[in-house]
Scaffold this motif. Structure first.
Motif: not given
Ligand code: ZN
Length: 211
Positions: A64-73, A80-91, A174-177
């Motif tokens: 939901t934040k950074k996928r492969f290829g996205q430009y980030v600042q 971004h050279a990978g996918d970020d899979i987010e697990f930062a929600d409270d649960a 999150h997992l950076h993969f």
């Protein structure tokens, strides 16, 4: 059909099967005995065994934040050279999130890396290619594997590091993969130039193609 991996995916990319917590397979319709019922099981062999598995649950929906290829600042700058899979929600912060090997292969690195915290790198022979996988922001205290150890598809590697801790080098949970062909050992998460993305594989395409 045997499902050997925790996060096994179908070869055709139809999604994950056998993930813990998912409802079991749809119950069979009550069958009406007919003369043709004996032929109904011939399609069991249609699906070839999958060679790859997602490294973590809900892979696609949690990017939901950074996928492969996205430009980030932000703290980091680049593509971004990978996918970020987010697990930062409270649960998700309140429970352990297991990360598994994407295929049968070998552990080539278990270490702390600036920007990630805990990192594991695995190497695999998949459909005639050498594929290297990078898993970042891990809790290294949950890791028992060492470089040279062999792993099987879906085998537990580590839990995700705690949200904004030394385990994640201050990052959210999150997992950076990252994924690439070859074995040069690089672990960077970003490429300064867009052309640098060519050195990496888009993990979502890789999984959709069954490797
Ligand atoms: Zn990332």
């Amino acid at each position: 059909m045997a499902i050997s991996g925790l996060f096994a995916c179908s070869l055709l990319g139809a999604g994950c099967m056998g993930f813990p917590g998912r409802p079991p397979e749809q119950p069979q319709e009550p069958s009406t005995p007919t003369a043709t019922i004996a032929t109904m099981s011939v399609d069991e062999e249609e699906t070839a065994p999958s060679m790859v598995a997602f490294p973590v649950e809900e892979y696609a929906t949690r990017i939901t934040k950074k996928r492969f290829g996205q430009y980030v600042q932000d703290r980091f700058t680049g593509y971004h050279a990978g996918d970020d899979i987010e697990f930062a929600d409270d649960a998700s912060r309140a429970r352990e999130i297991p990360v598994g090997a994407i295929a049968d292969g070998e552990i080539v690195r278990v270490s702390r890396v600036s920007g990630y915290g805990g990192v594991i790198v695995t190497r695999h022979a998949i459909n005639g290619r050498i594929i290297t996988a990078l898993y970042g922001h891990l809790d290294l205290s949950s890791v028992t594997l060492r470089p040279g150890d062999l792993v099987t598809r879906g085998q537990f590697l580590a839990n995700l590091g705690e949200h904004e801790s030394t385990e994640t080098d201050g990052e959210r949970k999150h997992l950076h993969f990252g994924l690439y062909e070859g074995s040069d050992g690089r672990v960077n998460g970003y490429e300064a130039a867009e052309a640098g993305l060519k050195k990496w594989l888009d993990p979502s395409v890789f999984f959709a193609n069954g490797g």
